[in-house]
Design a protein around this motif. Sequence first.
Motif, PDB file in Angstrom:
ATOM      1  N   ASN A 320     -28.978  10.651  57.631  1.00  0.00           N
ATOM      2  CA  ASN A 320     -27.765  11.470  57.684  1.00  0.00           C
ATOM      3  C   ASN A 320     -27.623  12.078  59.073  1.00  0.00           C
ATOM      4  N   VAL A 323     -27.356  16.116  59.272  1.00  0.00           N
ATOM      5  CA  VAL A 323     -28.620  16.851  59.174  1.00  0.00           C
ATOM      6  C   VAL A 323     -29.388  16.738  60.488  1.00  0.00           C
ATOM      7  N   ALA A 335     -30.586  24.715  57.820  1.00  0.00           N
ATOM      8  CA  ALA A 335     -31.113  23.503  57.187  1.00  0.00           C
ATOM      9  C   ALA A 335     -32.094  23.853  56.070  1.00  0.00           C
ATOM     10  N   ALA A 369     -23.582  25.755  57.101  1.00  0.00           N
ATOM     11  CA  ALA A 369     -24.203  24.427  57.076  1.00  0.00           C
ATOM     12  C   ALA A 369     -23.161  23.362  56.752  1.00  0.00           C
ATOM     13  N   LEU A 373     -22.237  20.289  59.165  1.00  0.00           N
ATOM     14  CA  LEU A 373     -22.460  18.934  58.657  1.00  0.00           C
ATOM     15  C   LEU A 373     -21.183  18.105  58.726  1.00  0.00           C
ATOM     16  N   ILE A 385     -27.788  13.808  52.345  1.00  0.00           N
ATOM     17  CA  ILE A 385     -28.104  15.110  52.953  1.00  0.00           C
ATOM     18  C   ILE A 385     -29.438  15.627  52.425  1.00  0.00           C
ATOM     19  N   LEU A 389     -32.857  16.153  54.609  1.00  0.00           N
ATOM     20  CA  LEU A 389     -33.491  17.470  54.672  1.00  0.00           C
ATOM     21  C   LEU A 389     -34.931  17.415  54.168  1.00  0.00           C
TER      22      LEU A 389
END
Length: 405
Positions: A320, A323, A335, A369, A373, A385, A389
């Motif tokens: 991603n 991220v 994050a 976030a 993103l 995502i 993460l």
Amino acid sequence: MLAKVLNDLQEITDELAAGLNRAAFVEDGSFRPLAASAQIGRIDDARVRAMLDRSPTPEHLRYFIDCGVAIAREALRIPASAEHGLLPRVMVPVMSGARTLARIWLIDADPPVDDEDIARTIQAGCEMRPHLLGVSEGKRRHVAVGSQVLRDVQRAGASRRHALFRRLRDDFQIEDLERAYLCLITFVSPTSGQVELVDGVLDTLVNLLGMHGFVAFVQGEDVVALVSSPREAAEALLEQLSAAARHTAEVHDVSVTAIGLGGALGSADGFDRSFRQAEFAAKVANRVPELNGRAWWESLGEYRLFSAVDWDPAGIASINQGVAALISERRIPLAATLLAYLEREGNVSATSDALNVHRTTLYYRIERARELLGEEPTGQSRFSIHAALRLADLAGLLAPAQRNC
């Protein structure tokens, strides 16, 4: 040969106990029982447990090592410990150069052990030494040969590898490859963070696990092992390996950071695959606290998705891009907050409690976030995502630190 040696050791131990009029107990260099006289005088729980379990408890072992038993090269008095239920002891090592072949233990009470008793015990150790040396050297040769064969397997091509596995089957009881696994055990020094493993580490592991169905070699800070257990399930086998590794670490004053067990080989051709799986399992075990430092490839679940991805920003970006941007822009709290939120399936109350932040702060971080993103963490985007993460967390990139929000 081993049976005769044990009988000889038992005779020497019985003669020593009769001469001292006190019980004597003999262990090998790995703290495993070799011989014990009939009980004379007082006894404590530690000796009973060591005899029944064929090993001291982790608490007793730690106490003995803290008292200097593992490094002692001459007779050592160990004080009593009410906390551990231990009577005072005298330990007399039986040495061969710098290597401890055995330890002779006496209870130092009713009456206390005097210098003459210690001298007689040292003499008994001298009588034991030739018997112990024969067994010790035989074991060391066996371990060395097994180590070399396993190294050769790792380097060999397909045709030679099959021949080497026949030798492992015939000489080391690595028989059922459907129940044989590669294992990686990583040790570190508690002071320097690194350790150059010595042969004694491998000797201790082999003593604890037995010479049949287990071959291994040292590779840097790791012990690479091939283990076969027709009767044990992989989970039970991993527990045995973990217990033996912890015991070994105590004896040699190092720490175990991770133990990884690969999938079953199935055949000689499965060696490389199982080794890669063991490496990855150890890597995950070292990063996920809930695994307690050990993991089996087959039980890693979704973590196996990350076995073919680099654990770095490029690997995160391959899953991603958004991220990866959060990480590269040092938006670590955002994050980490989003990961905690997704791990709890979007439960705001549970997430705010876990992070110990006010709900207003949580809502702000989640919204920021989302903005950075450039997409909502829902549907298919949610999966990528969340996975990115999770990988960032495994790679240690979400470690707590002061970052810009």
